[in-house]
Write a protein that holds these residues in place. Structure first.
Motif, mmCIF file in Angstrom:
data_model
loop_
_atom_site.group_PDB
_atom_site.id
_atom_site.type_symbol
_atom_site.label_atom_id
_atom_site.label_comp_id
_atom_site.label_asym_id
_atom_site.label_seq_id
_atom_site.Cartn_x
_atom_site.Cartn_y
_atom_site.Cartn_z
ATOM 1 N N TYR A 137 78.810 43.101 -95.548
ATOM 2 C CA TYR A 137 78.614 42.945 -96.994
ATOM 3 C C TYR A 137 79.593 43.777 -97.810
ATOM 4 C CZ TYR A 137 74.469 40.227 -96.094
ATOM 5 O OH TYR A 137 73.620 39.236 -95.681
ATOM 6 N N SER A 138 80.103 44.876 -97.255
ATOM 7 C CA SER A 138 81.064 45.644 -98.057
ATOM 8 C C SER A 138 82.503 45.363 -97.597
ATOM 9 C CB SER A 138 80.740 47.134 -98.035
ATOM 10 O OG SER A 138 80.700 47.622 -96.728
ATOM 11 N N LYS A 140 86.094 44.377 -97.799
ATOM 12 C CA LYS A 140 87.009 44.408 -98.943
ATOM 13 C C LYS A 140 88.416 43.953 -98.588
ATOM 14 C CE LYS A 140 85.752 48.784 -99.355
ATOM 15 N NZ LYS A 140 84.459 48.821 -98.634
ATOM 16 N N LEU A 145 95.228 44.588 -96.980
ATOM 17 C CA LEU A 145 95.896 45.354 -98.039
ATOM 18 C C LEU A 145 96.878 46.372 -97.461
ATOM 19 C CD1 LEU A 145 92.837 45.925 -100.376
ATOM 20 C CD2 LEU A 145 94.851 44.556 -100.909
ATOM 21 N N PHE A 157 94.459 53.485 -98.762
ATOM 22 C CA PHE A 157 93.419 52.597 -98.233
ATOM 23 C C PHE A 157 92.685 53.253 -97.073
ATOM 24 C CE2 PHE A 157 96.628 49.939 -100.196
ATOM 25 C CZ PHE A 157 95.841 49.291 -101.132
ATOM 26 N N ARG A 160 89.964 55.319 -98.035
ATOM 27 C CA ARG A 160 88.800 54.641 -98.613
ATOM 28 C C ARG A 160 88.163 53.646 -97.652
ATOM 29 N NH1 ARG A 160 92.161 56.475 -101.995
ATOM 30 N NH2 ARG A 160 91.542 57.333 -104.001
ATOM 31 N N VAL A 161 88.365 53.847 -96.362
ATOM 32 C CA VAL A 161 87.673 53.012 -95.385
ATOM 33 C C VAL A 161 86.215 53.451 -95.292
ATOM 34 C CG1 VAL A 161 87.506 52.457 -92.935
ATOM 35 C CG2 VAL A 161 89.722 52.416 -94.067
ATOM 36 N N SER A 162 85.996 54.753 -95.280
ATOM 37 C CA SER A 162 84.637 55.289 -95.315
ATOM 38 C C SER A 162 84.713 56.609 -96.073
ATOM 39 C CB SER A 162 84.106 55.497 -93.896
ATOM 40 O OG SER A 162 82.759 55.871 -93.951
ATOM 41 N N GLY A 163 84.233 56.589 -97.304
ATOM 42 C CA GLY A 163 84.436 57.729 -98.202
ATOM 43 C C GLY A 163 83.887 59.044 -97.685
ATOM 44 N N SER A 451 80.815 50.513 -94.624
ATOM 45 C CA SER A 451 82.170 50.214 -95.074
ATOM 46 C C SER A 451 83.176 50.407 -93.937
ATOM 47 C CB SER A 451 82.534 51.122 -96.250
ATOM 48 O OG SER A 451 83.805 50.846 -96.721
ATOM 49 N N GLY B 52 80.288 46.859 -102.786
ATOM 50 C CA GLY B 52 81.502 46.845 -101.972
ATOM 51 C C GLY B 52 82.242 48.151 -102.160
ATOM 52 N N SER B 53 81.573 49.253 -101.863
ATOM 53 C CA SER B 53 82.168 50.566 -102.078
ATOM 54 C C SER B 53 82.597 51.131 -100.732
ATOM 55 C CB SER B 53 81.161 51.497 -102.723
ATOM 56 O OG SER B 53 80.164 51.800 -101.792
ATOM 57 N N CYS B 54 83.190 52.325 -100.758
ATOM 58 C CA CYS B 54 83.567 52.997 -99.504
ATOM 59 C C CYS B 54 82.535 54.042 -99.168
ATOM 60 C CB CYS B 54 84.942 53.635 -99.632
ATOM 61 S SG CYS B 54 84.957 55.108 -100.664
ATOM 62 N N VAL B 127 91.658 50.573 -105.953
ATOM 63 C CA VAL B 127 92.788 50.355 -105.053
ATOM 64 C C VAL B 127 92.711 48.980 -104.384
ATOM 65 C CG1 VAL B 127 93.072 52.815 -104.527
ATOM 66 C CG2 VAL B 127 91.664 51.406 -103.048
ATOM 67 N N PHE B 128 91.529 48.382 -104.384
ATOM 68 C CA PHE B 128 91.378 47.095 -103.697
ATOM 69 C C PHE B 128 91.723 45.907 -104.598
ATOM 70 C CE2 PHE B 128 88.397 50.093 -101.750
ATOM 71 C CZ PHE B 128 88.874 50.078 -100.452
ATOM 72 N N LYS B 129 92.147 46.202 -105.827
ATOM 73 C CA LYS B 129 92.486 45.157 -106.788
ATOM 74 C C LYS B 129 93.431 44.143 -106.129
ATOM 75 C CE LYS B 129 93.398 47.173 -110.652
ATOM 76 N NZ LYS B 129 94.231 47.781 -111.693
ATOM 77 N N GLY B 130 93.146 42.872 -106.282
ATOM 78 C CA GLY B 130 94.030 41.843 -105.756
ATOM 79 C C GLY B 130 93.688 41.398 -104.350
ATOM 80 N N SER B 131 92.735 42.043 -103.690
ATOM 81 C CA SER B 131 92.356 41.607 -102.345
ATOM 82 C C SER B 131 91.654 40.255 -102.427
ATOM 83 C CB SER B 131 91.435 42.630 -101.692
ATOM 84 O OG SER B 131 90.823 42.072 -100.549
ATOM 85 N N ILE B 134 87.683 40.111 -102.530
ATOM 86 C CA ILE B 134 86.862 40.585 -103.638
ATOM 87 C C ILE B 134 87.128 39.755 -104.898
ATOM 88 C CG2 ILE B 134 86.974 42.911 -102.671
ATOM 89 C CD1 ILE B 134 88.694 43.695 -105.123
ATOM 90 N N CYS B 151 87.450 58.415 -108.818
ATOM 91 C CA CYS B 151 87.440 57.910 -107.446
ATOM 92 C C CYS B 151 87.118 59.037 -106.476
ATOM 93 C CB CYS B 151 88.767 57.257 -107.092
ATOM 94 S SG CYS B 151 88.726 56.423 -105.498
ATOM 95 N N PRO B 152 85.849 59.314 -106.253
ATOM 96 C CA PRO B 152 84.705 58.901 -107.062
ATOM 97 C C PRO B 152 84.537 59.834 -108.258
ATOM 98 C CG PRO B 152 83.964 60.182 -105.190
ATOM 99 C CD PRO B 152 85.449 60.111 -105.091
#
Lengths: 455, 180
Positions: A137-138, A140, A145, A157, A160-163, A451, B52-54, B127-131, B134, B151-152
């Motif tokens: 579900y998450s 991305k 990318l 990136f 931000r795979v797993s914060g 994530s 859809g977060s990290c 950062v995921f803009k354009g994927s 999403i 972020c965050p």
């Protein structure tokens, strides 16, 4: 990398870590860091029988369209909504046969402040007979990318795979890029990275132990550990300018030096935790109402952990003595010696005990590393060359693996294997050793990342 | 030991109260008035959805509840049920796999609803803009009333955003109740 025939590929012995595909090959990674591959034939490769391989094969199918021939599990991993209007029907979730068995559906939106995922429980009364986790579900599109970018750009990136494991992911990614391009990061950066990784481990271990106690209504430990987590995050901000230390690790080094006053802030936060830890540990061990919920709950047997080659505290609480900081190992840990705590019980309480022991080790690391912090440069440039490389780092929840293929300084292919990938199936099985009401506890005690596997 | 702790509490100065950014409040007030938003009560319940977060934003969101930030002192609390919620708080990008779930969560909430996007991903995809996986930020799914970038974003920033919402809500017109 060793190229294998389809037969050798299928029968390769070893502890399986990860599997992925690129345009020409299917790759499999075994402990400690053995990479093998077999050529794809018509976009297909023989399925592996290792228990941990299923998720990877499903992911390779969904993201690259490559088929694992003979795979038993062909459920979608991330492509749940194939129809263009996004309204695909729910799949049938199978239940074991028998009288009075019913299903309970949870998610993708959960009650707590956590990531999305769907859990389908098959129950007889309160007893959990089967759990099926439906993830993705998450998703991305992180892998897509990263392709086509330089390692420096792509580090954003990886972070931000797993914060919650942003530093560890950053280090594993940097290790892979550095291995691919033959770069050695400066010593000071290596030490700073390790200090950040250990702060991250402390913050997560503390926060999670508190949250588990909070889940059983034991507010005192939750409050105290949350306080320490907060102190560590603020120390990280004072030292590195960001509470989670995101984007501080870059391929070739570190993005910045430790700020003035940062070292004192870290040492103060660590000292406060060290001072209170014995009394918090005593509270954890002494309160029967707490132990009653945690002991014998959510058992992962050593055999099971071995079959999945589970890493991190989940593996170590079930008899596995694996830690990526030792095997395959990476700098600067070889200078500091690591005691790996191991337990056999495999329940929620054992996982907490392992994490309490790891807190003590991490505090020692942070002090030693800051005391011996070498002088010198913080980063070296990444050459625009070609190559492929593997990188690993031990996040708080286990080893994180990155594989990168770089062409003239641009990443052409990438794969990311978070420790969670091998832990989700363990959660599915551990949940069946308890009642439904214990599930949040078990889930939190393993704390697999959503994530991190949805990519 | 106990006496020392008690003494420290007597000597300690209370932390300065947190305040919403007045410019943000003014802008929000204008927007809510223009949209004809009706006033909600003073104690608001928040339904959080990670679209859809990290999981970085979730860490900071959870930290708003700890004993240092103590979100409940402002009359704000998180609720598991969308039926009890006044605020829909979105973190993460508008993930393709979450579009249906977010829509259903919004539909389950009683009107009026305030929508907040927390974190850069929820603001515009980050950062995921354009994927291709999403749809963008939270505004690709819902009309967003307030964004909290970062972020965050740190817990203090999230709380200040929520306080702006509380203040702006305070001057919104009361709902007109039709006598039965």
């Amino acid at each position: 990398m060793r190229l294998l025939s389809p037969e050798d590929w299928r029968d390769f012995p070893g502890k399986f870590i990860a599997l992925w595909t690129d345009a020409h090959y299917a790759y499999a990674l075994y402990q400690p860091a053995q990479l093998v591959a077999t050529p794809l034939v018509d976009g297909a490769y023989p399925a592996l029988s290792h228990r941990g391989a299923a998720w990877f094969q499903r992911l390779a199918h969904d993201s690259n369209g490559h088929k694992a021939i003979g795979a038993a599990d062909t459920r979608p991993a991330i492509e749940h909504f194939r129809s263009p209007d996004g309204t695909a029907a729910w799949p049938e979730f199978s239940s074991p046969g028998g009288e009075g068995i019913h299903q309970v559906a949870v998610g993708p939106i959960h009650a707590a402040i956590i990531e999305p995922g769907h859990f389908r429980f098959s129950l007889r009364g309160e007893e959990v007979l089967k759990l099926e986790a439906r993830l993705g579900y998450s998703h991305k599109g992180t892998l897509g990318l990263i392709r086509g970018k330089s390692p420096r750009l792509a580090a954003r990136f990886a972070a931000r795979v797993s914060g919650d494991a942003t530093v560890a992911h950053g280090i594993a990614f940097a290790h892979a890029a550095e291995a691919a391009l033959g770069v050695t990061p400066p010593e000071r950066a290596v030490y700073l990275r390790a200090v950040m990784a250990e702060i991250e481990r402390l913050a997560n271990h503390g926060g999670d132990i508190g949250a588990i106690a909070g889940d059983v209504g034991f507010a005192f430990l939750d409050a105290r550990f949350a306080w320490h987590r907060e102190a560590l995050c603020e120390a990280a901000r004072a030292a590195f300018g960001h509470r989670l230390m995101m984007d501080m690790v870059i391929p070739g080094g570190a993005a910045g030096d430790i700020l003035p006053g940062g070292m004192a802030a870290i040492l103060a936060a660590v000292l406060a935790l060290e001072n209170e830890l014995p009394s918090l540990t005593r509270v954890f061990e002494d309160y029967a109402s707490l132990q009653d919920r945690l002991v014998g709950t959510g058992i992962v047997s050593p055999q099971l952990a071995q079959a999945y080659a589970a890493g991190g505290f989940t593996g170590r609480a079930s008899g596995q003595d694996h830690d990526a900081r030792v095997s395959p190992g990476y700098a600067p840990y070889e200078h500091f010696g690591l005691e790996i705590p191991v337990e056999q019980d495999g329940d929620v309480a054992a996982r907490i005990r392992i994490r309490l022991a790891e807190i003590i080790e991490s505090i020692r690391f942070i002090r030693d590393m800051l005391k011996n912090l070498p002088d010198g440069a913080l980063a070296v440039a990444m050459p625009a060359e070609s190559g492929s490389g593997l990188g690993v780092a031990e996040s708080f929840r286990g080893p994180v693996w990155y594989w990168l293929s770089i062409d003239s300084g641009v990443i052409t292919d990438v794969f990311i294997a978070d420790a969670s990938t091998l832990q989700w199936p363990l959660l599915e099985i551990a949940a069946t050793t308890a009642i439904l009401a214990d599930f949040p506890l078990i889930n939190k005690s393993i704390n697999a990342s959503y994530s991190g596997v949805d990519l | 030991m106990v006496w020392k702790t008690i003494a420290r509490h007597f000597i300690a100065q209370p932390a300065a109260p947190r305040k919403a950014n007045s410019a943000a409040v003014a802008a929000l007030r204008q927007r809510l008035t223009a949209a004809g938003h009706e006033k909600l009560g003073r104690s608001l319940a928040i339904r959080h959805v990670a679209a859809g977060s990290c999981n970085g934003c979730e860490l900071e969101l959870r930290a708003t509840q700890n004993l240092i930030y103590d979100l409940t002192q402002y009359g704000l609390s998180f609720t598991p049920s969308p039926r009890h919620a006044d605020i829909l708080l979105i973190t993460g990008v508008a993930g393709g796999n979450m579009l249906t779930a977010v829509r259903e969560a919004r539909e389950a909430m009683p009107d009026p609803v305030l929508v907040i996007a927390v974190g850069d991903c929820a603001v515009d995809g980050g950062v995921f803009k354009g994927s291709p996986a999403i749809a963008g930020g939270a505004d690709a799914m819902l009309q967003v009333d307030l964004v909290v970038a970062g972020c965050p974003p740190a817990p203090a920033q999230i709380i200040e955003g929520l306080l702006a919402l509380l203040e702006a809500n305070d001057t919104a017109p009361r709902p007109v109740r039709v006598p039965r």
